[in-house]
Design a protein around this motif. Structure first.
Motif, PDB file in Angstrom:
ATOM      1  N   ASP A  10      69.715  49.629  12.862  1.00 62.16           N
ATOM      2  CA  ASP A  10      70.813  50.244  13.860  1.00 62.16           C
ATOM      3  C   ASP A  10      70.229  50.935  15.175  1.00 62.16           C
ATOM      4  O   ASP A  10      70.760  51.014  16.175  1.00 62.16           O
ATOM      5  CB  ASP A  10      71.568  51.271  13.237  1.00 62.16           C
ATOM      6  N   ASP A  18      74.626  45.180  -0.216  1.00 58.44           N
ATOM      7  CA  ASP A  18      76.039  45.440   0.332  1.00 58.44           C
ATOM      8  C   ASP A  18      75.742  45.602   1.803  1.00 58.44           C
ATOM      9  O   ASP A  18      76.753  45.406   2.640  1.00 58.44           O
ATOM     10  CB  ASP A  18      76.649  46.417  -0.384  1.00 58.44           C
ATOM     11  N   ARG A  26      74.067  42.127   3.448  1.00 54.96           N
ATOM     12  CA  ARG A  26      74.832  40.597   3.576  1.00 54.96           C
ATOM     13  C   ARG A  26      75.754  40.788   4.792  1.00 54.96           C
ATOM     14  O   ARG A  26      76.084  39.664   5.299  1.00 54.96           O
ATOM     15  CB  ARG A  26      75.630  40.635   2.282  1.00 54.96           C
ATOM     16  N   PRO A  27      76.548  41.617   5.094  1.00 56.23           N
ATOM     17  CA  PRO A  27      77.424  41.620   6.488  1.00 56.23           C
ATOM     18  C   PRO A  27      76.523  41.356   7.680  1.00 56.23           C
ATOM     19  O   PRO A  27      76.959  40.956   8.754  1.00 56.23           O
ATOM     20  CB  PRO A  27      78.115  43.037   6.287  1.00 56.23           C
ATOM     21  N   LYS A  28      75.324  41.804   7.758  1.00 54.89           N
ATOM     22  CA  LYS A  28      74.203  41.572   8.709  1.00 54.89           C
ATOM     23  C   LYS A  28      73.647  40.262   8.529  1.00 54.89           C
ATOM     24  O   LYS A  28      72.760  39.836   9.501  1.00 54.89           O
ATOM     25  CB  LYS A  28      73.216  42.453   8.924  1.00 54.89           C
ATOM     26  N   GLN A  29      74.038  39.444   7.566  1.00 46.80           N
ATOM     27  CA  GLN A  29      73.155  38.193   7.249  1.00 46.80           C
ATOM     28  C   GLN A  29      71.874  38.194   7.264  1.00 46.80           C
ATOM     29  O   GLN A  29      71.278  37.277   7.912  1.00 46.80           O
ATOM     30  CB  GLN A  29      73.950  37.063   8.298  1.00 46.80           C
ATOM     31  N   ASP A  69      74.448  35.227  -3.186  1.00 44.06           N
ATOM     32  CA  ASP A  69      74.649  34.924  -1.860  1.00 44.06           C
ATOM     33  C   ASP A  69      73.432  35.577  -1.109  1.00 44.06           C
ATOM     34  O   ASP A  69      73.272  36.974  -1.347  1.00 44.06           O
ATOM     35  CB  ASP A  69      75.884  35.113  -1.297  1.00 44.06           C
TER      36      ASP A  69
END
Length: 273
Positions: A147, A171, A174-177, A220
């Motif tokens: 960030d 957690d 994952r949103p940041k792949q 995932d």
């Protein structure tokens, strides 16, 4: 072999770790793994086996473009000039023109993180490593890295197995792949002896170790890099790719203790930070 695409590279989801295989005795072990079909090889300056890995790669007859090679800089070399010296030495030992992934092995308490990442980014810009990453970073360190510094991390490598939760980290990633690479995925041999994993294995005609790896690969964005010195174990680990867990299996594994960390040297960061 299923692959994960990240930051311009493709990483095989089941790799081959070489920790605690020092010296040239590592060469025939890596040769065996390559002959069986492993294409993701993980090493590090600290492992003292890059020469052996390089010799195995040189004689394997596998196209360079089909390989994913990771190496790492040790925590005592986290100054920009030292990062470059460590990388140059690793590349020479590996007999390669480039590596696919160059990582910080462990954070240092006195490191200048932006400067370290800038030095690694320079190596990427020069095409000497195709991607960069970090190992053993806490969540606050990763938040700073991603960030504030905005480093293009291809993956994060940490200890992860059925007895240690990495839910918070996953957690976050994952949103940041950004994939998670699980080292010590068999809990340093403990998974192979666990009765719960063994019972699940019996149901699927698999070993407890295969179930542990299948559990990781079932998630995932998770990559696993088990090590195995003997050909039979290397082949068995590949067999985990065929194991398909069901919801009952997942519930049983979820009920196992999830606070068992087996890799925590004196220089490790405070994990609960």
């Amino acid at each position: 072999m299923e692959m994960i695409d990240t930051q311009g590279i493709r990483i095989p989801r089941l790799g081959f770790g070489t920790f605690r295989m020092p010296g040239m005795g590592c060469q025939p072990v890596v040769e065996s793994a390559l002959a069986l079909g492993y294409r993701h090889i993980d090493t590090a300056a600290m492992y003292e086996n890059e020469d052996a890995v390089g010799a195995a790669l040189a004689g394997a007859g596998v196209a360079r473009g089909d390989l994913h090679i990771t190496t790492k800089v040790w925590h005592d070399s986290l100054q920009p000039d030292a990062v470059h010296r460590s990388f140059d030495t690793s590349l020479k030992r590996l007999r390669l023109d480039y590596v696919d992934l160059f990582m910080v092995h462990w954070p240092s308490r006195d490191m200048d993180l932006p400067a370290v990442l800038e030095a690694m980014q320079k190596l990427k810009d020069e095409g000497r490593t195709r991607a960069i990453g970090v190992c053993n970073f806490t969540l606050p360190m990763l938040k700073t890295t991603l960030d504030d510094v905005r480093a293009p991390l291809a993956c994060v490598q940490v200890e992860y197995h059925p007895f240690l939760s990495q839910a918070r980290l996953l957690d976050f990633l994952r949103p940041k792949q950004i994939p998670l690479v699980a080292y010590a995925p068999l809990a340093q041999g403990r998974a192979a002896k666990d009765p719960v994993l063994a019972r699940i294995g019996e149901k699927h005609g698999a070993t407890a170790a295969q179930v542990a790896l299948a559990w990781l690969l079932d998630q995932d964005g998770v990559i696993a890099i088990p090590k195995a010195q003997h050909k039979e174990s290397q082949q068995s680990n590949l067999g985990a790719l065929k194991v398909r867990l069901d919801d009952e299996d997942r519930r049983a594994i979820a009920a196992l203790p999830k606070d068992q960390r087996y890799v925590s040297p004196p220089f490790a960061p405070k994990w609960d930070a």
